[in-house]
Write a protein that holds these residues in place. Structure first.
Motif, PDB file in Angstrom:
ATOM      1  N   GLU A  76      -6.811   8.514  -9.685  1.00  0.00           N
ATOM      2  CA  GLU A  76      -6.641   9.074 -11.028  1.00  0.00           C
ATOM      3  C   GLU A  76      -5.287   9.753 -11.173  1.00  0.00           C
ATOM      4  O   GLU A  76      -4.657   9.668 -12.224  1.00  0.00           O
ATOM      5  CB  GLU A  76      -7.768  10.072 -11.355  1.00  0.00           C
ATOM      6  N   SER A  77      -4.818  10.388 -10.127  1.00  0.00           N
ATOM      7  CA  SER A  77      -3.528  11.069 -10.177  1.00  0.00           C
ATOM      8  C   SER A  77      -2.358  10.077 -10.090  1.00  0.00           C
ATOM      9  O   SER A  77      -1.420  10.142 -10.878  1.00  0.00           O
ATOM     10  CB  SER A  77      -3.444  12.083  -9.038  1.00  0.00           C
ATOM     11  N   LEU A  78      -2.429   9.155  -9.146  1.00  0.00           N
ATOM     12  CA  LEU A  78      -1.298   8.263  -8.894  1.00  0.00           C
ATOM     13  C   LEU A  78      -1.187   7.110  -9.879  1.00  0.00           C
ATOM     14  O   LEU A  78      -0.102   6.545 -10.041  1.00  0.00           O
ATOM     15  CB  LEU A  78      -1.381   7.723  -7.468  1.00  0.00           C
ATOM     16  N   ARG A  79      -2.259   6.752 -10.556  1.00  0.00           N
ATOM     17  CA  ARG A  79      -2.210   5.619 -11.486  1.00  0.00           C
ATOM     18  C   ARG A  79      -1.264   5.879 -12.650  1.00  0.00           C
ATOM     19  O   ARG A  79      -0.771   4.948 -13.279  1.00  0.00           O
ATOM     20  CB  ARG A  79      -3.603   5.295 -12.033  1.00  0.00           C
ATOM     21  N   THR A  80      -0.957   7.150 -12.921  1.00  0.00           N
ATOM     22  CA  THR A  80      -0.073   7.478 -14.038  1.00  0.00           C
ATOM     23  C   THR A  80       1.405   7.399 -13.668  1.00  0.00           C
ATOM     24  O   THR A  80       2.247   7.473 -14.540  1.00  0.00           O
ATOM     25  CB  THR A  80      -0.381   8.889 -14.580  1.00  0.00           C
ATOM     26  N   ASP A  81       1.703   7.246 -12.380  1.00  0.00           N
ATOM     27  CA  ASP A  81       3.087   7.098 -11.933  1.00  0.00           C
ATOM     28  C   ASP A  81       3.522   5.658 -12.204  1.00  0.00           C
ATOM     29  O   ASP A  81       3.028   4.732 -11.561  1.00  0.00           O
ATOM     30  CB  ASP A  81       3.185   7.415 -10.438  1.00  0.00           C
ATOM     31  N   PRO A  82       4.456   5.454 -13.127  1.00  0.00           N
ATOM     32  CA  PRO A  82       4.814   4.089 -13.506  1.00  0.00           C
ATOM     33  C   PRO A  82       5.679   3.357 -12.470  1.00  0.00           C
ATOM     34  O   PRO A  82       5.919   2.163 -12.612  1.00  0.00           O
ATOM     35  CB  PRO A  82       5.587   4.278 -14.815  1.00  0.00           C
ATOM     36  N   THR A  83       6.109   4.049 -11.451  1.00  0.00           N
ATOM     37  CA  THR A  83       6.982   3.401 -10.465  1.00  0.00           C
ATOM     38  C   THR A  83       6.193   2.954  -9.241  1.00  0.00           C
ATOM     39  O   THR A  83       5.797   1.814  -9.147  1.00  0.00           O
ATOM     40  CB  THR A  83       8.153   4.325 -10.076  1.00  0.00           C
ATOM     41  N   THR A  84       5.939   3.847  -8.322  1.00  0.00           N
ATOM     42  CA  THR A  84       5.285   3.460  -7.060  1.00  0.00           C
ATOM     43  C   THR A  84       3.900   4.056  -6.890  1.00  0.00           C
ATOM     44  O   THR A  84       3.331   3.983  -5.811  1.00  0.00           O
ATOM     45  CB  THR A  84       6.155   3.882  -5.858  1.00  0.00           C
ATOM     46  N   GLY A  85       3.347   4.615  -7.939  1.00  0.00           N
ATOM     47  CA  GLY A  85       2.061   5.300  -7.835  1.00  0.00           C
ATOM     48  C   GLY A  85       0.961   4.480  -7.201  1.00  0.00           C
ATOM     49  O   GLY A  85       0.327   4.910  -6.243  1.00  0.00           O
ATOM     50  N   LEU A  86       0.713   3.285  -7.724  1.00  0.00           N
ATOM     51  CA  LEU A  86      -0.374   2.481  -7.175  1.00  0.00           C
ATOM     52  C   LEU A  86      -0.041   1.936  -5.796  1.00  0.00           C
ATOM     53  O   LEU A  86      -0.938   1.805  -4.949  1.00  0.00           O
ATOM     54  CB  LEU A  86      -0.754   1.353  -8.134  1.00  0.00           C
ATOM     55  N   ALA A  87       1.220   1.645  -5.525  1.00  0.00           N
ATOM     56  CA  ALA A  87       1.603   1.206  -4.179  1.00  0.00           C
ATOM     57  C   ALA A  87       1.346   2.321  -3.164  1.00  0.00           C
ATOM     58  O   ALA A  87       0.834   2.080  -2.071  1.00  0.00           O
ATOM     59  CB  ALA A  87       3.077   0.783  -4.147  1.00  0.00           C
ATOM     60  N   VAL A  88       1.672   3.538  -3.541  1.00  0.00           N
ATOM     61  CA  VAL A  88       1.403   4.693  -2.676  1.00  0.00           C
ATOM     62  C   VAL A  88      -0.091   4.866  -2.493  1.00  0.00           C
ATOM     63  O   VAL A  88      -0.571   5.146  -1.388  1.00  0.00           O
ATOM     64  CB  VAL A  88       2.050   5.974  -3.258  1.00  0.00           C
ATOM     65  N   TRP A  89      -0.859   4.698  -3.569  1.00  0.00           N
ATOM     66  CA  TRP A  89      -2.312   4.826  -3.467  1.00  0.00           C
ATOM     67  C   TRP A  89      -2.868   3.827  -2.464  1.00  0.00           C
ATOM     68  O   TRP A  89      -3.663   4.191  -1.605  1.00  0.00           O
ATOM     69  CB  TRP A  89      -2.959   4.632  -4.843  1.00  0.00           C
ATOM     70  N   TRP A  90      -2.460   2.567  -2.566  1.00  0.00           N
ATOM     71  CA  TRP A  90      -2.948   1.558  -1.614  1.00  0.00           C
ATOM     72  C   TRP A  90      -2.532   1.897  -0.195  1.00  0.00           C
ATOM     73  O   TRP A  90      -3.351   1.889   0.716  1.00  0.00           O
ATOM     74  CB  TRP A  90      -2.424   0.158  -1.987  1.00  0.00           C
ATOM     75  N   ARG A  91      -1.252   2.183   0.023  1.00  0.00           N
ATOM     76  CA  ARG A  91      -0.735   2.412   1.373  1.00  0.00           C
ATOM     77  C   ARG A  91      -1.268   3.686   2.008  1.00  0.00           C
ATOM     78  O   ARG A  91      -1.675   3.687   3.178  1.00  0.00           O
ATOM     79  CB  ARG A  91       0.806   2.469   1.318  1.00  0.00           C
ATOM     80  N   ASP A  92      -1.245   4.786   1.263  1.00  0.00           N
ATOM     81  CA  ASP A  92      -1.562   6.094   1.842  1.00  0.00           C
ATOM     82  C   ASP A  92      -3.025   6.509   1.701  1.00  0.00           C
ATOM     83  O   ASP A  92      -3.471   7.398   2.414  1.00  0.00           O
ATOM     84  CB  ASP A  92      -0.685   7.181   1.204  1.00  0.00           C
ATOM     85  N   TYR A  93      -3.735   5.909   0.791  1.00  0.00           N
ATOM     86  CA  TYR A  93      -5.102   6.348   0.527  1.00  0.00           C
ATOM     87  C   TYR A  93      -6.141   5.236   0.692  1.00  0.00           C
ATOM     88  O   TYR A  93      -7.060   5.354   1.499  1.00  0.00           O
ATOM     89  CB  TYR A  93      -5.218   6.961  -0.880  1.00  0.00           C
TER      90      TYR A  93
END
Length: 135
Positions: A76-93
């Motif tokens: 919910e927090s990272l999905r709003t980051d238009p740059t690397t948010g979802l990539a970070v979510w997949w990699r780190d979470y």
């Protein structure tokens, strides 16, 4: 706290986002509507596979509820980051969390996608000496 409370807890940490800003109002809806559909794996419904272990009653496993709640909050927090948010979510979470949950000896050990039959026990504990953690 019982499993029903844990499966719906977590909204208080997302209070800075209004309900209209949340895609999923709780972890159960996140798992059902987002995670289960995007995280596809070959899961043996009879539970014979040692590759991926899953329990359809994931909400009955305190560790899984806690991990999936963290995963939902991060999404919910990272999905709003238009740059690397979802990539970070997949990699780190997502990937580290799901590796633990899918592990043969992880929180769903003993369960199958059709049967809730947990094998693990809570960690044995001795009480710490009196006064050790007093401030």
């Amino acid at each position: 706290m019982d499993w029903e409370e844990e499966a719906t807890e977590g909204n208080e940490d997302l209070e800075e986002l209004s309900p209209s800003q949340l895609i999923y109002p709780n972890v159960a809806e996140f798992v059902a509507e987002q995670l289960a559909s995007v995280y596809r794996r070959d899961v043996d419904l009879a539970g014979r596979s040692t590759t991926f272990t899953w329990c359809a009653q994931w909400w009955r496993h305190e560790e899984a509820v806690s991990r999936l709640t963290g995963l939902w909050r991060a999404w919910e927090s990272l999905r709003t980051d238009p740059t690397t948010g979802l990539a970070v979510w997949w990699r780190d979470y997502a990937d580290p969390t799901m590796r633990v949950l899918f592990d043969e000896k992880g929180p769903f050990h003993g369960c199958t996608p059709r049967t809730h039959n947990p094998k693990g026990i809570p960690l044995p504990l001795d009480s710490p000496p009196e006064g050790l953690f007093n401030t």
